[in-house]
Scaffold this active site. Sequence first.
Site, PDB file in Angstrom:
ATOM      1  N   CYS B  58       0.640  -1.178   0.189  1.00  0.00           N
ATOM      2  CA  CYS B  58      -0.097  -0.197  -0.591  1.00  0.00           C
ATOM      3  C   CYS B  58       0.832   1.220  -0.240  1.00  0.00           C
ATOM      4  O   CYS B  58      -0.071   2.115  -0.482  1.00  0.00           O
ATOM      5  CB  CYS B  58      -0.898  -0.022   1.503  1.00  0.00           C
ATOM      6  SG  CYS B  58      -0.235  -0.052   2.477  1.00  0.00           S
ATOM      7  N   HIS B 110      18.917   0.789  -0.955  1.00  0.00           N
ATOM      8  CA  HIS B 110      17.702   1.154  -0.968  1.00  0.00           C
ATOM      9  C   HIS B 110      16.428  -0.788  -0.455  1.00  0.00           C
ATOM     10  O   HIS B 110      16.071  -0.061   0.244  1.00  0.00           O
ATOM     11  CB  HIS B 110      17.362   1.865  -2.456  1.00  0.00           C
ATOM     12  CG  HIS B 110      15.783   2.125  -2.181  1.00  0.00           C
ATOM     13  ND1 HIS B 110      15.024   2.812  -1.706  1.00  0.00           N
ATOM     14  CD2 HIS B 110      14.259   1.199  -2.689  1.00  0.00           C
ATOM     15  CE1 HIS B 110      13.670   2.758  -1.998  1.00  0.00           C
ATOM     16  NE2 HIS B 110      13.386   1.780  -2.166  1.00  0.00           N
TER      17      HIS B 110
END
Lengths: 258, 358
Positions: B58, B110
């Site tokens: 989400c 990342h």
Amino acid sequence: MPLSQQLLLAATLTFVGAVVQALLALKSGAWKQGRAQLLLMAGGFVLQTAFIYLRGQEVGQCPMKSLPDILVFIAWSILLLYFLVGPAFRLSLLGVFTAPLISIMQIMALVGGFAPYAPKGKINALVELHAAVALIAYAAFALACITGVMYLIQERLLKRHQIGGLFYQLPPIQGLSNAIQRLVRLGLLLLSIALGTSFALQTSVSNPKLVFSWVVWALYAVISILMWKHFTSPRKTAWLAVIGFILPFISLWIVTHA
Amino acid sequence: MPEPTDNRAGLVCVGLNYKTTPVEVRERLAFPEAQVPQAVQQVRGLPGFVESVVLSTCNRVELYATHALPSGDHGHAALRDYLVEHFELQPEHAEALVLYNLDSAEAARHLFRVVSGLDSMVLGETEIFGQVKAAYKTALDTGATGKTLNKLFQQAFTVGKKVRNETTIQRGSTSVGSVAVDLAEKVHDLKECRVMLVGAGEMSRTCAQSLLSRGAKSIIVSNRSYDKAVELATEMKGTAMKFDEWEHSLHEVDVIISSTSAPHFVIKPEQIEQTMRKRRWEPLLLIDIAVPRDVDPAVNEIEGVYLYDIDALQTIADEGRRERERQLAACERIIEEQLEKFGFLKPPGQPQHGFIVS
């Protein structure tokens, strides 16, 4: 210093190391129940066991006659119960709270010194069993005392909204409360067995060791009933477990010097 | 289609998250779970591409891939075009699309940060670890990963665990709901915990949901509007109770979350004293979310009762956030060490790889 005492010293230093490591980690907020803590405790336990074995060889019987020997045996029993009880009750941090008490008991033992025992005739296994079970019962009361301290700290943190590192590491208060009750019951059961064997041994009722043991038994029987019937709050119960241990601790000194 | 090989130099990551893209756009670019295996194959099937993993939650959509294209820019452009085409974005939306384009060590860094929860909306949250694991497993099962991504993701999981084990980044609560859970866990065994909601405000609903999601045993909802209580109880698979009855059941619950709009105290010391006697001193946690407060503060003086009002909860949550922020530097340090260990970075003093971040 004989090898046995060198081992005891090493065990004591290991426990002190465990305390220091945990305190530093707790202070920095980075403490976590980890393998290092468990390994230190296990290492100390092995050294303690080796001491008791060698000391037994030296005195030719179970080393439970002098106060220093009794202190070491109780410290060993506390650790044994800690390994058995800690995981069952999921009591993280129990080791951190156990290590200082064990360290103090062993330092007292080392300072007191280990004198040779008077020559003894045939070893009576029932006498040895009676003494060992009674001391393990005292270890259970000691562990109940430690768990009581943990309860009181966690309860205070909850009441005062002091939600920090120690709060997250201590177990739930209800779990601690249940653990105190079980440890007191376990100690009482073991002490009952030890006192039961004294009937078989036909020990004199005026024997100071026996008298003090019955007093300790009566105290913990009352505490156990108070807990069982919920006459007192868990907080008061924890206080009873903490303060109650003073009596068996003092009685050890009295009976070994009587 | 080229076979997956070790192609660390061609490692790219293209993505968007809650920092770069508003939810209205994110929801349009999210891959439904069932479509992820297909998307993984589509990315891997792009010309010049070798491996792929698609992470869609989400809060983020990220494509990790390796390619044999002339430069990272070509890889980024191809992945961007894929997203635009796949989601059939209008030209104006495509133009407004903000993506991060990372290569090699930057892509690895990342991913390590994502897995460790450092890139999450709630710093240090642990759910993302499972989400990345699931994304990787999907790609692995579809045969879209090879030597490079397999190694990269395994390294990422190692780093994630290391960060969690060696720091306290996940410790503490950062929201009122999670504080409620932490408190309940330190009073009771949550699996045996019975919860009562007195009043059905939004915040109390959040707290109750947090408790239920962490395993609370049962829930009772009592509200002035019985219909609303029934609605909420149904939603939470609990029991509704008429508002004039909740007092009689106080002794049967372990956590009370109160959020009525009453202008006076609804829960008073004498009620709780009586309750505690009936509970035989079993501890009771009271969470008072109402303003004005529902619970008389004197209740906290009763033995075995732990009262937290909204300010107390907020203070704990704020401290939890600050504590996690304090841990951030240590986490970043671990990640840098691991990047160096895994060969993404050269030791300090030596020239680094040429990374492209656009």
